[in-house]
Design an enzyme around this catalytic site. Structure first.
Site, PDB file in Angstrom:
ATOM      1  N   ASP A   8      24.305 109.162 -43.514  1.00 30.27           N
ATOM      2  CA  ASP A   8      23.637 109.157 -42.217  1.00 30.27           C
ATOM      3  C   ASP A   8      23.024 110.542 -42.008  1.00 30.27           C
ATOM      4  O   ASP A   8      23.107 111.409 -42.900  1.00 30.27           O
ATOM      5  CB  ASP A   8      24.639 108.793 -41.124  1.00 30.27           C
ATOM      6  CG  ASP A   8      23.979 108.212 -39.877  1.00 30.27           C
ATOM      7  OD1 ASP A   8      22.741 108.211 -39.796  1.00 30.27           O
ATOM      8  OD2 ASP A   8      24.710 107.749 -38.975  1.00 30.27           O
ATOM      9  N   GLU A  10      22.745 112.334 -38.489  1.00 29.08           N
ATOM     10  CA  GLU A  10      23.125 113.147 -37.326  1.00 29.08           C
ATOM     11  C   GLU A  10      24.233 114.152 -37.633  1.00 29.08           C
ATOM     12  O   GLU A  10      24.356 115.171 -36.958  1.00 29.08           O
ATOM     13  CB  GLU A  10      23.551 112.244 -36.165  1.00 29.08           C
ATOM     14  CG  GLU A  10      22.418 111.474 -35.501  1.00 29.08           C
ATOM     15  CD  GLU A  10      22.115 110.145 -36.165  1.00 29.08           C
ATOM     16  OE1 GLU A  10      21.286 109.387 -35.634  1.00 29.08           O
ATOM     17  OE2 GLU A  10      22.717 109.855 -37.229  1.00 29.08           O
ATOM     18  N   HIS A 104      28.441 110.873 -37.673  1.00 29.98           N
ATOM     19  CA  HIS A 104      28.673 111.361 -36.308  1.00 29.98           C
ATOM     20  C   HIS A 104      29.795 110.540 -35.684  1.00 29.98           C
ATOM     21  O   HIS A 104      30.158 109.469 -36.184  1.00 29.98           O
ATOM     22  CB  HIS A 104      27.404 111.217 -35.478  1.00 29.98           C
ATOM     23  CG  HIS A 104      26.852 109.820 -35.505  1.00 29.98           C
ATOM     24  ND1 HIS A 104      27.307 108.805 -34.689  1.00 29.98           N
ATOM     25  CD2 HIS A 104      25.886 109.266 -36.296  1.00 29.98           C
ATOM     26  CE1 HIS A 104      26.645 107.693 -34.954  1.00 29.98           C
ATOM     27  NE2 HIS A 104      25.772 107.937 -35.927  1.00 29.98           N
ATOM     28  N   HIS A 115      26.721 108.296 -30.911  1.00 30.97           N
ATOM     29  CA  HIS A 115      26.273 106.969 -30.504  1.00 30.97           C
ATOM     30  C   HIS A 115      26.946 105.943 -31.411  1.00 30.97           C
ATOM     31  O   HIS A 115      27.606 106.317 -32.391  1.00 30.97           O
ATOM     32  CB  HIS A 115      24.742 106.829 -30.582  1.00 30.97           C
ATOM     33  CG  HIS A 115      24.182 106.953 -31.954  1.00 30.97           C
ATOM     34  ND1 HIS A 115      23.960 108.168 -32.575  1.00 30.97           N
ATOM     35  CD2 HIS A 115      23.805 106.012 -32.856  1.00 30.97           C
ATOM     36  CE1 HIS A 115      23.466 107.976 -33.776  1.00 30.97           C
ATOM     37  NE2 HIS A 115      23.369 106.665 -33.983  1.00 30.97           N
ATOM     38  N   GLU A 133      30.313 103.591 -35.886  1.00 33.45           N
ATOM     39  CA  GLU A 133      29.750 103.254 -37.189  1.00 33.45           C
ATOM     40  C   GLU A 133      30.729 103.588 -38.313  1.00 33.45           C
ATOM     41  O   GLU A 133      30.910 102.815 -39.256  1.00 33.45           O
ATOM     42  CB  GLU A 133      28.433 104.005 -37.373  1.00 33.45           C
ATOM     43  CG  GLU A 133      27.370 103.590 -36.365  1.00 33.45           C
ATOM     44  CD  GLU A 133      26.203 104.562 -36.285  1.00 33.45           C
ATOM     45  OE1 GLU A 133      25.951 105.278 -37.286  1.00 33.45           O
ATOM     46  OE2 GLU A 133      25.548 104.603 -35.232  1.00 33.45           O
TER      47      GLU A 133
END
Length: 272
Positions: A8, A10, A104, A115, A133
């Protein structure tokens, strides 16, 4: 050893706001180069440590961020959108371990750019366990008997991983000051840390995070309009007096795809 790496954006070193992770913004090209170099720090170390096959899945936004021309030449890259299993596309029982880079923390906790899939999700649950996630992806890995060996990101992502996955190795490349500020390592120092943590992770014994057999997925949305859109997914119900949409799945793979459909539908909400 065959290794799976989901990347990912972030949680990558030095990236703190949308200007670094949105392809239309001014810092994005810098961000994707740092993301690619950070991936290489792990992949190069894993190959040097004896891994024979490594599959990397680009897991951010449209999932076409990593610069393939700069990756280790033996890397296999899964890139692009749409993917039936998104951030864990291509993961199966042939892998001996998984690593999550640039991750994140979930929406309901502090951390850089926190998020859960979309900004309209407040919380997600598998049965009574709140997941983001990271947790959802770890459950899919566990379904295949694959342990998550390493999670790299900010300090809040590391704390989330450690609470969920016993004995997991974490690499903290930045400490959250707020949702859009951090105290970060430089990319050079982060690469040194990631190399050491990858070597450590490959030597440790970690058990897969096994999901429940008949998981109940519950997603709390930010407003009722989003819940209404998500409720268009068959077999869902909105819990009375809430913005929580519930789905009873046959297994975690079905729950994961239901989550993808529900969050995509929820993003259709417009405001006047």
């Amino acid at each position: 050893m065959k290794l799976y790496v989901s990347v990912d954006m972030e949680g990558i070193t030095g990236l703190v706001d949308a200007s670094h992770v949105d392809s239309s913004r001014h810092n994005y090209e810098r961000g994707r180069l740092i993301m690619t170099n950070e991936t290489n720090a792990v992949v190069n170390t894993a190959f040097a440590s004896g891994c024979e096959e490594i599959v990397v899945n680009d897991s951010h936004s449209k999932m076409n961020n990593l610069l393939i021309e700069h990756l280790h030449p033996d890397t296999q890259l899964i890139t692009g959108d749409v993917k039936p299993f998104s951030m864990v596309q291509g993961l199966d029982d042939s892998f001996k371990g998984a690593m999550f880079l640039g991750y994140h923390a979930r929406a309901s906790v502090p951390g850089v750019m926190t998020h859960s899939m979309i900004f309209g999700v407040r919380r997600m649950y598998i049965n009574e366990v709140e997941v983001g996630e990271l947790g959802f992806n770890a459950y899919v890995a566990g379904y295949y008997g694959v342990p998550v060996l390493l999670v790299a990101g900010d300090d809040q992502a590391a704390a989330e991983a450690e609470a969920l996955i016993p004995n997991v190795t974490t690499a903290v490349v930045k400490e959250a000051i707020s949702r859009s500020a951090s105290k970060s390592l430089t990319p050079a120092k982060a690469a040194e840390l990631l190399k050491a943590k990858t070597e450590e992770a490959l030597k440790k014994e970690v058990k897969p995070l096994v999901p429940p057999e008949k998981p109940v997925l519950r997603i709390e949305f930010a407003n009722y309009g989003q819940a209404e859109w998500a409720h268009l997914m068959p077999k869902t119900e909105i819990e009375k007096g809430t913005t929580i949409v519930r789905y009873e799945a046959d297994n975690i793979l079905e729950a994961y795809q239901a989550m993808l459909v529900m969050t995509e539908l929820a993003m259709r909400t417009t405001f006047c």
